[in-house]
Design a protein around this motif. Structure first.
Motif, PDB file in Angstrom:
ATOM      1  N   ALA A  16     -13.793 -10.963  -4.664  1.00 55.68           N
ATOM      2  CA  ALA A  16     -13.628  -9.550  -4.302  1.00 55.68           C
ATOM      3  C   ALA A  16     -14.518  -9.182  -3.122  1.00 55.68           C
ATOM      4  O   ALA A  16     -14.089  -8.482  -2.198  1.00 55.68           O
ATOM      5  CB  ALA A  16     -13.936  -8.661  -5.505  1.00 55.68           C
ATOM      6  N   LEU A  17     -15.762  -9.651  -3.132  1.00 51.51           N
ATOM      7  CA  LEU A  17     -16.674  -9.364  -2.030  1.00 51.51           C
ATOM      8  C   LEU A  17     -16.161  -9.957  -0.720  1.00 51.51           C
ATOM      9  O   LEU A  17     -16.296  -9.338   0.346  1.00 51.51           O
ATOM     10  CB  LEU A  17     -18.064  -9.914  -2.338  1.00 51.51           C
ATOM     11  N   ALA A  18     -15.562 -11.149  -0.791  1.00 54.98           N
ATOM     12  CA  ALA A  18     -15.019 -11.775   0.417  1.00 54.98           C
ATOM     13  C   ALA A  18     -13.874 -10.943   0.994  1.00 54.98           C
ATOM     14  O   ALA A  18     -13.765 -10.774   2.218  1.00 54.98           O
ATOM     15  CB  ALA A  18     -14.539 -13.196   0.099  1.00 54.98           C
ATOM     16  N   LEU A  19     -13.010 -10.403   0.117  1.00 55.12           N
ATOM     17  CA  LEU A  19     -11.912  -9.555   0.589  1.00 55.12           C
ATOM     18  C   LEU A  19     -12.440  -8.251   1.166  1.00 55.12           C
ATOM     19  O   LEU A  19     -11.946  -7.763   2.194  1.00 55.12           O
ATOM     20  CB  LEU A  19     -10.947  -9.265  -0.564  1.00 55.12           C
ATOM     21  N   LEU A  20     -13.452  -7.695   0.538  1.00 57.05           N
ATOM     22  CA  LEU A  20     -14.040  -6.462   1.052  1.00 57.05           C
ATOM     23  C   LEU A  20     -14.720  -6.696   2.397  1.00 57.05           C
ATOM     24  O   LEU A  20     -14.721  -5.811   3.263  1.00 57.05           O
ATOM     25  CB  LEU A  20     -15.028  -5.889   0.037  1.00 57.05           C
ATOM     26  N   GLU A  21     -15.269  -7.865   2.587  1.00 51.69           N
ATOM     27  CA  GLU A  21     -15.861  -8.210   3.884  1.00 51.69           C
ATOM     28  C   GLU A  21     -14.791  -8.208   4.967  1.00 51.69           C
ATOM     29  O   GLU A  21     -15.023  -7.738   6.093  1.00 51.69           O
ATOM     30  CB  GLU A  21     -16.525  -9.589   3.797  1.00 51.69           C
ATOM     31  N   THR A  74       0.867  -1.177   0.000  1.00 59.07           N
ATOM     32  CA  THR A  74       0.000   0.000   0.000  1.00 59.07           C
ATOM     33  C   THR A  74       0.900   1.221   0.000  1.00 59.07           C
ATOM     34  O   THR A  74       2.080   1.140   0.355  1.00 59.07           O
ATOM     35  CB  THR A  74      -0.945   0.035   1.217  1.00 59.07           C
ATOM     36  N   PHE A  75       0.330   2.367  -0.400  1.00 53.49           N
ATOM     37  CA  PHE A  75       1.137   3.559  -0.624  1.00 53.49           C
ATOM     38  C   PHE A  75       0.703   4.705   0.280  1.00 53.49           C
ATOM     39  O   PHE A  75      -0.416   4.720   0.797  1.00 53.49           O
ATOM     40  CB  PHE A  75       1.048   3.978  -2.095  1.00 53.49           C
ATOM     41  N   GLN A  76       1.610   5.687   0.420  1.00 53.57           N
ATOM     42  CA  GLN A  76       1.310   6.831   1.268  1.00 53.57           C
ATOM     43  C   GLN A  76       0.064   7.556   0.770  1.00 53.57           C
ATOM     44  O   GLN A  76      -0.800   7.950   1.546  1.00 53.57           O
ATOM     45  CB  GLN A  76       2.505   7.785   1.287  1.00 53.57           C
ATOM     46  N   VAL A  77      -0.040   7.722  -0.542  1.00 59.25           N
ATOM     47  CA  VAL A  77      -1.255   8.239  -1.167  1.00 59.25           C
ATOM     48  C   VAL A  77      -1.947   7.042  -1.807  1.00 59.25           C
ATOM     49  O   VAL A  77      -1.384   6.391  -2.685  1.00 59.25           O
ATOM     50  CB  VAL A  77      -0.945   9.313  -2.228  1.00 59.25           C
ATOM     51  N   ALA A  78      -3.146   6.721  -1.335  1.00 62.56           N
ATOM     52  CA  ALA A  78      -3.834   5.504  -1.758  1.00 62.56           C
ATOM     53  C   ALA A  78      -3.937   5.418  -3.272  1.00 62.56           C
ATOM     54  O   ALA A  78      -4.294   6.391  -3.945  1.00 62.56           O
ATOM     55  CB  ALA A  78      -5.227   5.448  -1.132  1.00 62.56           C
ATOM     56  N   GLN A  79      -3.619   4.230  -3.818  1.00 64.73           N
ATOM     57  CA  GLN A  79      -3.627   4.001  -5.254  1.00 64.73           C
ATOM     58  C   GLN A  79      -4.850   3.162  -5.636  1.00 64.73           C
ATOM     59  O   GLN A  79      -4.844   1.942  -5.524  1.00 64.73           O
ATOM     60  CB  GLN A  79      -2.345   3.279  -5.670  1.00 64.73           C
ATOM     61  N   THR A  80      -5.904   3.819  -6.091  1.00 60.55           N
ATOM     62  CA  THR A  80      -7.101   3.125  -6.569  1.00 60.55           C
ATOM     63  C   THR A  80      -7.584   3.794  -7.845  1.00 60.55           C
ATOM     64  O   THR A  80      -7.215   4.933  -8.154  1.00 60.55           O
ATOM     65  CB  THR A  80      -8.244   3.165  -5.534  1.00 60.55           C
ATOM     66  N   PHE A  81      -8.438   3.068  -8.599  1.00 59.02           N
ATOM     67  CA  PHE A  81      -9.065   3.637  -9.791  1.00 59.02           C
ATOM     68  C   PHE A  81     -10.362   4.310  -9.344  1.00 59.02           C
ATOM     69  O   PHE A  81     -11.357   3.645  -9.048  1.00 59.02           O
ATOM     70  CB  PHE A  81      -9.359   2.541 -10.813  1.00 59.02           C
ATOM     71  N   LEU A  82     -10.355   5.635  -9.291  1.00 60.18           N
ATOM     72  CA  LEU A  82     -11.478   6.358  -8.706  1.00 60.18           C
ATOM     73  C   LEU A  82     -12.761   6.218  -9.516  1.00 60.18           C
ATOM     74  O   LEU A  82     -13.863   6.311  -8.968  1.00 60.18           O
ATOM     75  CB  LEU A  82     -11.117   7.833  -8.543  1.00 60.18           C
ATOM     76  N   SER A  83     -12.643   5.995 -10.830  1.00 64.61           N
ATOM     77  CA  SER A  83     -13.838   5.889 -11.659  1.00 64.61           C
ATOM     78  C   SER A  83     -14.486   4.507 -11.585  1.00 64.61           C
ATOM     79  O   SER A  83     -15.618   4.328 -12.023  1.00 64.61           O
ATOM     80  CB  SER A  83     -13.498   6.203 -13.123  1.00 64.61           C
ATOM     81  N   SER A 136     -15.842   0.994  -9.482  1.00 59.26           N
ATOM     82  CA  SER A 136     -16.473   0.690  -8.202  1.00 59.26           C
ATOM     83  C   SER A 136     -15.454   0.071  -7.256  1.00 59.26           C
ATOM     84  O   SER A 136     -14.367  -0.363  -7.670  1.00 59.26           O
ATOM     85  CB  SER A 136     -17.644  -0.270  -8.397  1.00 59.26           C
ATOM     86  N   VAL A 137     -15.819   0.028  -6.013  1.00 61.22           N
ATOM     87  CA  VAL A 137     -14.965  -0.594  -4.997  1.00 61.22           C
ATOM     88  C   VAL A 137     -14.673  -2.042  -5.375  1.00 61.22           C
ATOM     89  O   VAL A 137     -13.520  -2.483  -5.364  1.00 61.22           O
ATOM     90  CB  VAL A 137     -15.652  -0.516  -3.621  1.00 61.22           C
ATOM     91  N   ALA A 138     -15.706  -2.792  -5.732  1.00 61.22           N
ATOM     92  CA  ALA A 138     -15.519  -4.199  -6.091  1.00 61.22           C
ATOM     93  C   ALA A 138     -14.642  -4.351  -7.326  1.00 61.22           C
ATOM     94  O   ALA A 138     -13.774  -5.232  -7.386  1.00 61.22           O
ATOM     95  CB  ALA A 138     -16.867  -4.867  -6.318  1.00 61.22           C
ATOM     96  N   HIS A 189     -20.228   1.044  -4.854  1.00 59.92           N
ATOM     97  CA  HIS A 189     -19.996   2.492  -4.888  1.00 59.92           C
ATOM     98  C   HIS A 189     -18.719   2.804  -5.662  1.00 59.92           C
ATOM     99  O   HIS A 189     -17.738   2.053  -5.576  1.00 59.92           O
ATOM    100  CB  HIS A 189     -19.868   3.045  -3.470  1.00 59.92           C
ATOM    101  N   PRO A 190     -18.681   3.916  -6.374  1.00 53.91           N
ATOM    102  CA  PRO A 190     -17.412   4.323  -6.999  1.00 53.91           C
ATOM    103  C   PRO A 190     -16.420   4.758  -5.926  1.00 53.91           C
ATOM    104  O   PRO A 190     -16.797   5.364  -4.920  1.00 53.91           O
ATOM    105  CB  PRO A 190     -17.821   5.506  -7.885  1.00 53.91           C
ATOM    106  N   CYS A 191     -15.150   4.453  -6.139  1.00 54.13           N
ATOM    107  CA  CYS A 191     -14.137   4.833  -5.151  1.00 54.13           C
ATOM    108  C   CYS A 191     -14.090   6.350  -4.959  1.00 54.13           C
ATOM    109  O   CYS A 191     -13.739   6.829  -3.881  1.00 54.13           O
ATOM    110  CB  CYS A 191     -12.767   4.311  -5.582  1.00 54.13           C
ATOM    111  N   SER A 192     -14.450   7.087  -5.987  1.00 56.69           N
ATOM    112  CA  SER A 192     -14.420   8.545  -5.898  1.00 56.69           C
ATOM    113  C   SER A 192     -15.414   9.091  -4.880  1.00 56.69           C
ATOM    114  O   SER A 192     -15.279  10.234  -4.432  1.00 56.69           O
ATOM    115  CB  SER A 192     -14.714   9.156  -7.264  1.00 56.69           C
ATOM    116  N   ALA A 193     -16.405   8.277  -4.499  1.00 58.94           N
ATOM    117  CA  ALA A 193     -17.428   8.736  -3.554  1.00 58.94           C
ATOM    118  C   ALA A 193     -17.092   8.402  -2.109  1.00 58.94           C
ATOM    119  O   ALA A 193     -17.830   8.783  -1.195  1.00 58.94           O
ATOM    120  CB  ALA A 193     -18.776   8.118  -3.917  1.00 58.94           C
ATOM    121  N   LEU A 194     -15.974   7.717  -1.879  1.00 65.78           N
ATOM    122  CA  LEU A 194     -15.634   7.253  -0.534  1.00 65.78           C
ATOM    123  C   LEU A 194     -14.869   8.306   0.256  1.00 65.78           C
ATOM    124  O   LEU A 194     -14.130   9.116  -0.301  1.00 65.78           O
ATOM    125  CB  LEU A 194     -14.772   5.989  -0.612  1.00 65.78           C
ATOM    126  N   ALA A 195     -15.028   8.257   1.570  1.00 64.36           N
ATOM    127  CA  ALA A 195     -14.148   9.013   2.457  1.00 64.36           C
ATOM    128  C   ALA A 195     -12.743   8.426   2.362  1.00 64.36           C
ATOM    129  O   ALA A 195     -12.565   7.238   2.049  1.00 64.36           O
ATOM    130  CB  ALA A 195     -14.659   8.943   3.888  1.00 64.36           C
TER     131      ALA A 195
END
Length: 264
Positions: free
Chosen positions: A125-130, A83-92, A94-96, A140-146
């Motif tokens: 993916a759902l199991a890991l998110l759990e 993991t990185f100091q600034v989180a690396q995700t694809f904001l556009s 979804s989380v899954a 939800h799109p990652c862009s909408a998350l806190a």
């Protein structure tokens, strides 16, 4: 067998030694923190372990296998998550879908373009998110998350590679105090349950002393001490170089810096 063995790593930039003969070991299920003042060489050491930098000399062994010259991609497939100091995700996405992309990469299915990626590994993916407490936000799109939730998604992405070793670069940077403790509690719980070794850098000393089982202190590219959080607190050289508060960290009677601590 030791999970991670770092042996005499050294790296210089333009004649300036950023890391000098750095050696340490990490066991399965252990939380190991690297701390030090700015310019101490933490990022250099961390990136040599992760494969982003090639050392001038020394070796990195994972489960006894020499991975010193392996690319970050190869290390990922050998069981090194990050993991990185600034989180690396694809904001556009979804989380899954973010976690599914990591699963596709880990399972080397990215060349199968005729099968849409969003159809692959959805249940996994759902199991890991759990596991990280984000299953309810799967669509939800990652862009909408806190931001604290984005950090949890990034942890799920790292876990998608079934890591033996998890590298976390400033994992709580940008997070609220309560979120920091919750993320590291979760990481410690998963690491213990799955036998994952965790190596992390961190500036927040509450996080370090509250979650690391051992602490490495770097100053000017060299390890000056290694020990438990309580042992590290008592070493005068560490207080002078980094912690800075001799009065708040008074040494208990009968405790010697040599007991259980490895000054470099």
């Amino acid at each position: 067998m030791t999970l991670l063995s770092v042996q005499d790593l050294s790296k210089s930039f333009g004649g300036v030694a950023a890391a000098r003969d750095v050696s340490f070991m990490l066991e399965r299920g252990e939380m190991l923190a690297i701390i030090g003042p700015n310019g101490a060489g933490k990022s250099t050491v961390f990136n040599m372990v992760g494969g982003q930098l090639r050392p001038d000399h020394g070796a990195v062994l994972l489960d006894g296998q020499n991975i010193t010259l392996a690319s970050p991609q190869k290390r990922f497939r050998l069981g090194v998550g990050r993991t990185f100091q600034v989180a690396q995700t694809f904001l556009s996405m979804s989380v899954a879908e973010n976690v599914q992309m990591a699963l596709v990469s880990h399972n080397r299915k990215s060349t199968a373009l005729w099968a849409p990626a969003r159809m692959r590994y959805h249940e996994e993916a759902l199991a890991l998110l759990e596991q990280v407490g984000m299953a309810e936000s799967a669509d939800h799109p990652c862009s909408a998350l806190a931001y604290g939730d984005v950090k949890r998604v990034e942890l799920a992405i790292a876990l998608a590679g079934r890591p033996k070793l998890l590298l976390m670069d400033e994992p709580t940077a940008g997070m609220a105090t309560r979120e920091r403790a919750a993320l590291m509690d979760l990481t410690a719980e998963i690491a213990d349950a799955k036998g994952i070794g965790v190596l992390f850098t961190e500036h927040d000393m509450d996080v370090v002393f509250g979650h690391a089982e051992r602490v490495i202190v770097l100053v000017r590219g060299r390890i000056i001490a290694t020990g438990s959080p309580e042992e590290i607190r008592q070493i005068e050289e560490v207080r002078r170089a980094y912690l800075g508060d001799d009065h708040a960290l008074e040494k208990p009677k009968g405790v010697s810096p040599a007991e259980g601590v490895s000054p470099a």
